[in-house]
Design an enzyme around this catalytic site. Structure first.
Site, PDB file in Angstrom:
ATOM      1  CB  SER A   1      -0.689   0.203   1.230  1.00 37.29           C
ATOM      2  OG  SER A   1      -0.339  -0.228   2.409  1.00 37.29           O
TER       3      SER A   1
ATOM      4  CE  LYS B   1      -2.709   1.173   5.103  1.00 40.38           C
ATOM      5  NZ  LYS B   1      -1.978   0.933   3.857  1.00 40.38           N
TER       6      LYS B   1
END
Length: 340
Positions: free
Chosen positions: A234, A279
């Site tokens: 990611s 996140k």
């Protein structure tokens, strides 16, 4: 007598509470991780410095015990996932961790390639073999090979990719032996294994391993990306931006704290990731001013839309920017005014 009973009951309760910390439930729990500056992680030889920072964002993921399970049920932005949503069929936790580390390795290679090509610098590869990421139970490789083993010769032949290895094995017959030369913990070993059909597809034969290529990218100037035990793909987008920023004279950060996430392929396309809401929380806590989120070509449930919703929920001033490609990210950042 009552004191003995009370002491025994207290001791039993302590043992039960302590045991709850070590008793794993059939779930994984994820929660907001950290936003980490990429400057100390990535070094391009002779690279340019920036006034601000690019930051990768992470989630914390681990097996749930009784306490973390209950905590995840109560707290917002903590999620529970059944094992079969995280692990492949018959995949062990060791194999899962190896898979995540190899996904990170692939992400780094893609990021370097995209950044250097954008900077009009040549890119080449050196192939070292193939990595084992999973061993299929009941197949010949079980107990012989482990996740993380690097195979660099088959029957004395070196192959440049896992695809060529599969083609070579596919031309053999059931019962034929293959001799593998592999490295484990810096030691070289050999093992001979018979080929047999896969239970799921008897038309295919093999020894029962899943593979990824082990290759090094060759670039000039040299670049080092130190990710330690961070796994998964990611951080690809943010890796590529930090590398490109060090390769070129213009500072894309413009003095801002810029976080983000998203996979990246060799063509520079940005892909979605899991845990985008967590996140966002991590980036906000770290003081990020901008967050680059995968747009997924405007899908209704895209990472970008989830990120926007989360940003609104936590009342952050951080700006969420939809991104589909590396070039799009660079163009957006080039247009940012310098921070005053």
């Amino acid at each position: 007598m009552r004191k003995k009973i009370l002491f025994g009951s207290s001791l039993l309760l302590i043992l039960i509470l302590a045991g709850g910390m070590y008793f794993s439930l059939p779930y994984y729990v994820s929660k907001p991780g950290m936003a980490k500056e990429l400057g100390p992680i990535i070094t391009v030889e002779g690279g340019n410095k920036d006034e601000g920072n690019f930051m990768l964002t992470t989630v914390r993921m681990g097996r749930a015990n009784i306490y973390s399970y209950l905590e995840a049920k109560i707290r917002k932005y903590e999620e529970l996932y059944p094992l079969d949503m995280i692990l492949y069929d018959k995949e062990t936790e060791e194999e899962y961790n190896a898979r995540q580390l190899h996904l990170m390795a692939g992400s780094k290679l893609n990021a370097i390639e995209v950044a250097y090509k954008k900077a009009n610098l040549p890119v080449d590869y050196k192939y070292n073999g193939i990595y084992v990421v999973q061993v299929v139970p009941g197949m010949p490789a079980e107990g012989k090979l482990h996740a993380g083993d690097r195979i660099f010769k088959v029957d004395g032949h070196e192959f440049l990719s896992s695809e060529k290895f599969i083609d070579y094995v596919g031309k053999k017959h059931v019962g034929d032996q293959v001799t593998l030369t592999y490295a484990r913990n810096k030691k070289t070993n050999t093992v001979s294994l018979p080929l047999q059909p896969f239970k799921e597809d008897p038309t295919k034969i093999g020894i029962g391993i899943s593979l990824v290529d082990d290759k090094e990218i060759k670039v000039d100037p040299n670049v080092k990306v130190r990710t330690d035990e961070i796994g998964g793909p990611s951080a690809g987008l943010m890796f590529s931006l930090e590398i490109y920023n060090q390769l070129t004279s213009e500072d894309l950060t413009k003095g801002y704290q810029i976080a983000g996430t998203g996979t990246i392929d060799e063509a520079g396309k940005v892909g979605p990731i899991g845990g985008i809401d967590q996140k966002i929380v991590a980036a906000d806590k770290a003081g990020a001013e901008y967050f680059l989120a995968p747009n997924e070509n405007g899908k209704k449930d895209s990472n970008y839309r989830v990120a926007k919703k989360t940003a609104k929920d936590i009342h952050t001033k951080m700006k969420i920017i939809p991104i589909d490609t590396f070039d799009e990210a660079v163009e957006y950042l080039e247009k940012l005014p310098d921070k005053k």
